[in-house]
Design an enzyme around this catalytic site. Structure first.
Site, PDB file in Angstrom:
ATOM      1  N   LYS A   1      31.332 -43.714  64.808  1.00  0.00           N
ATOM      2  CA  LYS A   1      31.207 -42.289  64.466  1.00  0.00           C
ATOM      3  C   LYS A   1      32.189 -41.451  65.281  1.00  0.00           C
ATOM      4  O   LYS A   1      31.808 -40.530  66.015  1.00  0.00           O
ATOM      5  CB  LYS A   1      29.753 -41.824  64.670  1.00  0.00           C
TER       6      LYS A   1
ATOM      7  N   ARG B   1      25.069 -48.073  68.741  1.00  0.00           N
ATOM      8  CA  ARG B   1      26.267 -47.674  67.979  1.00  0.00           C
ATOM      9  C   ARG B   1      27.154 -46.750  68.820  1.00  0.00           C
ATOM     10  O   ARG B   1      28.383 -46.787  68.723  1.00  0.00           O
ATOM     11  CB  ARG B   1      25.837 -47.003  66.672  1.00  0.00           C
TER      12      ARG B   1
HETATM   13  N1  PLP Z   1      28.342 -43.061  56.844  1.00  0.00           N
HETATM   14  C1  PLP Z   1      28.862 -42.060  57.569  1.00  0.00           C
HETATM   15  C2  PLP Z   1      30.321 -41.809  57.517  1.00  0.00           C
HETATM   16  C3  PLP Z   1      28.025 -41.271  58.356  1.00  0.00           C
HETATM   17  O1  PLP Z   1      28.528 -40.260  59.085  1.00  0.00           O
HETATM   18  C4  PLP Z   1      26.631 -41.544  58.360  1.00  0.00           C
HETATM   19  C5  PLP Z   1      25.731 -40.737  59.175  1.00  0.00           C
HETATM   20  O2  PLP Z   1      25.417 -41.047  60.256  1.00  0.00           O
HETATM   21  C6  PLP Z   1      26.146 -42.627  57.613  1.00  0.00           C
HETATM   22  C7  PLP Z   1      27.036 -43.359  56.853  1.00  0.00           C
HETATM   23  C8  PLP Z   1      24.702 -43.016  57.646  1.00  0.00           C
HETATM   24  O3  PLP Z   1      24.361 -43.600  58.873  1.00  0.00           O
HETATM   25  P1  PLP Z   1      22.896 -43.495  59.457  1.00  0.00           P
HETATM   26  O4  PLP Z   1      21.996 -44.033  58.418  1.00  0.00           O
HETATM   27  O5  PLP Z   1      22.919 -44.320  60.682  1.00  0.00           O
HETATM   28  O6  PLP Z   1      22.651 -42.056  59.713  1.00  0.00           O
HETATM   29  C1  COI Z   2      23.947 -38.187  59.859  1.00  0.00           C
HETATM   30  O1  COI Z   2      23.431 -38.580  58.811  1.00  0.00           O
HETATM   31  O2  COI Z   2      23.354 -38.172  60.934  1.00  0.00           O
HETATM   32  C2  COI Z   2      25.305 -37.727  59.893  1.00  0.00           C
HETATM   33  O3  COI Z   2      25.942 -37.949  60.867  1.00  0.00           O
HETATM   34  C3  COI Z   2      25.800 -36.916  58.814  1.00  0.00           C
HETATM   35  C4  COI Z   2      26.514 -35.747  59.377  1.00  0.00           C
HETATM   36  C5  COI Z   2      27.953 -35.934  59.508  1.00  0.00           C
HETATM   37  C6  COI Z   2      26.045 -34.441  58.926  1.00  0.00           C
END
Ligand code: PLP
Ligand code: COI
Length: 343
Positions: A182, A80
């Site tokens: 991100k 990612r």
């Molecule tokens: N959506 C957003 C905007 C996020 O910042 C995150 C965190 O990383 C997620 C969803 C969840 O993604 P992940 O499960 O890869 O942490």
């Molecule tokens: C995560 O779940 O890793 C995120 O990036 C959330 C964060 C913005 C605190």
């Protein structure tokens, strides 16, 4: 100083060691180094500071019940980061370099990994355009850093249902924008709406799509799920939401356990009539949603208790993450740490 593992929250703590590497535009990344955690020096004209040319990742290292320290699907974070780097015009960090750097920094901070069940070591890789640039263009130099912090639950109270407010007048991302990566710039615009919702007693905001203002996108920094008549629904990846690694894992786990999981546009009106909702992310893990309010209309789910599907998936996910259950999907990667003291 002894660490009080029982009072960890999702907040910043300076740890011992961080990782840093740099790369000039047009050149290859060279292996970085571990350095003591501390402030860095950066040009005020850095691309990241002026034009938001930056990305981050979020991952966790956990202490396994077998005594080791393990990561959850870290190659997905590396992939990612690459997707995001390409979107923002930055040189992608090679996957092997990313994984090695994560392992090195975790091993160097092993004493900060909480005991099993008390929290996790949150890993924050960042990629920034660190070189000076005046015109709006990719920076001449890039920095890849990783720091880590021991953390507890993202939402107050941990596995306790949260109340969410549907945002009426703000959106998180638009088609063709950077919502699917991100990008650091995706987060500041959510701070004011989220702060206002918190003042009203909500834990976070739910964003709707920016075109029809009807379909659920995300919950702050987590993906959304709801359950209706035993079927699990989650917003499909349309390019405006983050492809969460927890989201993907929950879909696989739920299907494996016999649930039908539908990825499609999820209408807020359908959600307000559904039986159970939760959100999911690395920081949020699986967090039960006790109530959703859209204007004056509020729905309470499962009498504001943790719903049965939410609990089942939480148990299934977290037991794989701590190796309490077998890693049937091959999601766990052990961090090699010589002479790790048992906890
Ligand atoms: N959506 C957003 C905007 C996020 O910042 C995150 C965190 O990383 C997620 C969803 C969840 O993604 P992940 O499960 O890869 O942490
Ligand atoms: C995560 O779940 O890793 C995120 O990036 C959330 C964060 C913005 C605190």
């Amino acid at each position: 100083m002894a660490i009080d593992w029982d009072s960890l929250t999702f907040s910043f703590t300076a740890t011992d060691i961080m990782y840093t590497a740099t790369c000039n535009q047009g050149e290859e990344w060279q292996k970085g180094e571990l350095v003591p955690y501390g402030n860095i020096s950066i040009s005020p004209a850095a691309g990241v500071l002026n034009y938001g040319q930056g990305l981050f990742e979020g991952m966790k290292a956990q202490r396994s019940v077998n005594g080791g320290i393990v990561l959850f699907r870290p190659e997905r974070n590396g992939k990612r980061l690459t997707d995001g780097a390409l979107r923002l015009g930055m040189p992608p960090v090679p996957l092997e370099m990313f994984l090695e750097a994560v392992e090195e920094v975790v091993a160097a901070n092993a004493r900060w990994v909480p005991p099993t069940g008390k929290g996790a070591l949150y890993i924050r890789p960042v990629l920034w355009g660190s070189g000076p640039i005046l015109g709006v263009a990719p920076a001449p130099e890039y920095t890849f850093m990783i720091y880590v912090c021991p953390v507890g639950p993202y939402f107050k109270g941990g596995m306790h249902p949260i109340a969410l407010k549907v945002s009426d007048d703000h959106h998180r991302a638009a088609p063709g924008g950077s919502g699917a990566v991100k990008a650091i710039g995706n987060y500041a615009p959510g701070m004011m709406p989220s702060k206002n919702a918190k003042k009203e007693g909500f834990a976070e905001i739910i964003y709707l799509d920016s075109v029809e203002h009807k379909y659920i996108e995300e919950v702050g920094a987590a993906n959304f799920f709801c359950v209706k008549d035993g079927v699990i629904y989650t917003p499909e990846l349309t390019g405006t939401i983050l492809p969460g690694i927890t989201r993907a894992s929950i879909i696989d786990l739920a299907r494996h356990r016999g649930y039908e999981v539908i990825e499609e546009r999820v209408d807020i009106d359908f959600v307000l009539e559904s039986d159970e909702c939760f959100c999911a992310g690395t920081a949020a893990v699986i967090s039960p949603i006790g109530a959703i309010c859209k204007g004056e209309i509020c729905t309470t789910y499962c009498n504001n208790q943790v719903g049965p599907v939410t609990q089942e998936l939480y148990d299934a996910l977290t037991s794989i993450q701590t190796q309490t259950a077998a890693d049937e999907f091959g999601w766990i990667r052990a961090v090699p740490i010589p002479n790790l003291p048992a906890k």
